[in-house]
Design an enzyme around this catalytic site. Structure first.
Site, PDB file in Angstrom:
ATOM      1  N   GLY A 149      -9.345 -35.234  27.775  1.00  0.00           N
ATOM      2  CA  GLY A 149      -9.806 -36.553  28.165  1.00  0.00           C
ATOM      3  C   GLY A 149      -9.742 -37.545  27.026  1.00  0.00           C
ATOM      4  O   GLY A 149      -8.686 -38.121  26.735  1.00  0.00           O
ATOM      5  N   CYS A 150     -10.864 -37.744  26.360  1.00  0.00           N
ATOM      6  CA  CYS A 150     -10.952 -38.799  25.348  1.00  0.00           C
ATOM      7  C   CYS A 150     -10.130 -38.508  24.103  1.00  0.00           C
ATOM      8  O   CYS A 150      -9.608 -39.436  23.482  1.00  0.00           O
ATOM      9  CB  CYS A 150     -12.416 -39.043  24.997  1.00  0.00           C
ATOM     10  SG  CYS A 150     -13.386 -39.648  26.409  1.00  0.00           S
ATOM     11  N   VAL A 151     -10.003 -37.242  23.715  1.00  0.00           N
ATOM     12  CA  VAL A 151      -9.182 -36.913  22.547  1.00  0.00           C
ATOM     13  C   VAL A 151      -7.716 -37.206  22.846  1.00  0.00           C
ATOM     14  O   VAL A 151      -7.014 -37.862  22.061  1.00  0.00           O
ATOM     15  CB  VAL A 151      -9.382 -35.445  22.128  1.00  0.00           C
ATOM     16  CG1 VAL A 151      -8.395 -35.054  21.027  1.00  0.00           C
ATOM     17  CG2 VAL A 151     -10.818 -35.201  21.668  1.00  0.00           C
TER      18      VAL A 151
END
Length: 208
Positions: A149-151
């Site tokens: 997701g965010c990474v």
């Protein structure tokens, strides 16, 4: 499944060389991902000690460390369609309370910037790119959650903004092994260098 492609013979997996001015970006290491009461809770907190060691190496060698956390206004007014799709984010409405706190193992130092974001990428809707450019940063060492997701979103935006993304494999984590390993594989193939904690610490410890 190996997280790293075996070769670049198929046109993927070329090498990105780390630059001379790195920064460490600590992505969303919030209580929401480690508290069993949270629907976002990961199955393991094993990434936290590794992340802590990467941060310590950066601080010891005066490499900038920046942090992100996720928080929304009342009712998720600034969360758009994202909070409709990922309903677990509702616990971060009105600032997120205790679930929005950064974990003590990786808590920011007084002089370290904490960026508040509403979407997956740390670059989207924040001052991150301009902050890095003002400091003449050319490489971002990525640690945090979640890998798929965010990474991943941050790594993709990093390369699109002209920063070399280095993803530290032991210092990122996801909700299940499948998306974690698949994301590391794909990041290495197309968007980033996936490196070990040992390599990250050695790089951050270089004389500059």
């Amino acid at each position: 499944m190996s997280p790293v492609p075996d070769s670049s013979d198929d046109g993927f997996g070329g090498a990105l060389l780390p630059g001379a001015r790195p920064a460490v970006l600590v992505i969303d290491l919030m209580r929401a991902y480690f508290d069993p009461a949270s629907p976002l809770c990961l199955p393991s907190a094993d990434c936290l000690p590794s992340a802590g060691r990467v941060i310590a190496a950066a601080r010891d060698h005066r490499v900038p460390v920046l942090h992100t956390r996720v928080a929304y206004g009342p009712g998720g007014v600034d969360g758009g369609l994202f909070v409709r799709k990922v309903t677990a984010l509702r616990q971060l409405f009105s600032g997120g309370g205790a679930m929005g706190e950064l974990m003590p193992q990786v808590s920011p130092a007084e002089n370290e910037l904490v960026l508040v974001k509403q979407y997956a990428s740390a670059f989207f809707g924040t001052s991150l790119a301009s902050t890095l450019r003002a400091e003449r940063i050319d490489t971002v060492v990525l640690i945090g959650v979640s890998t798929s997701g965010c990474v991943r979103a941050t790594a993709v935006d990093a390369i699109q903004h002209g920063f070399v993304p280095l993803v530290v494999s032991e210092a990122v984590a996801d909700r299940a092994p499948g998306p974690h390993e698949a994301s590391l594989y794909d990041l290495q193939a197309k968007y980033a260098e996936v490196i070990s904690e040992a390599r990250a610490v050695a790089y951050l410890s270089e004389e500059r």
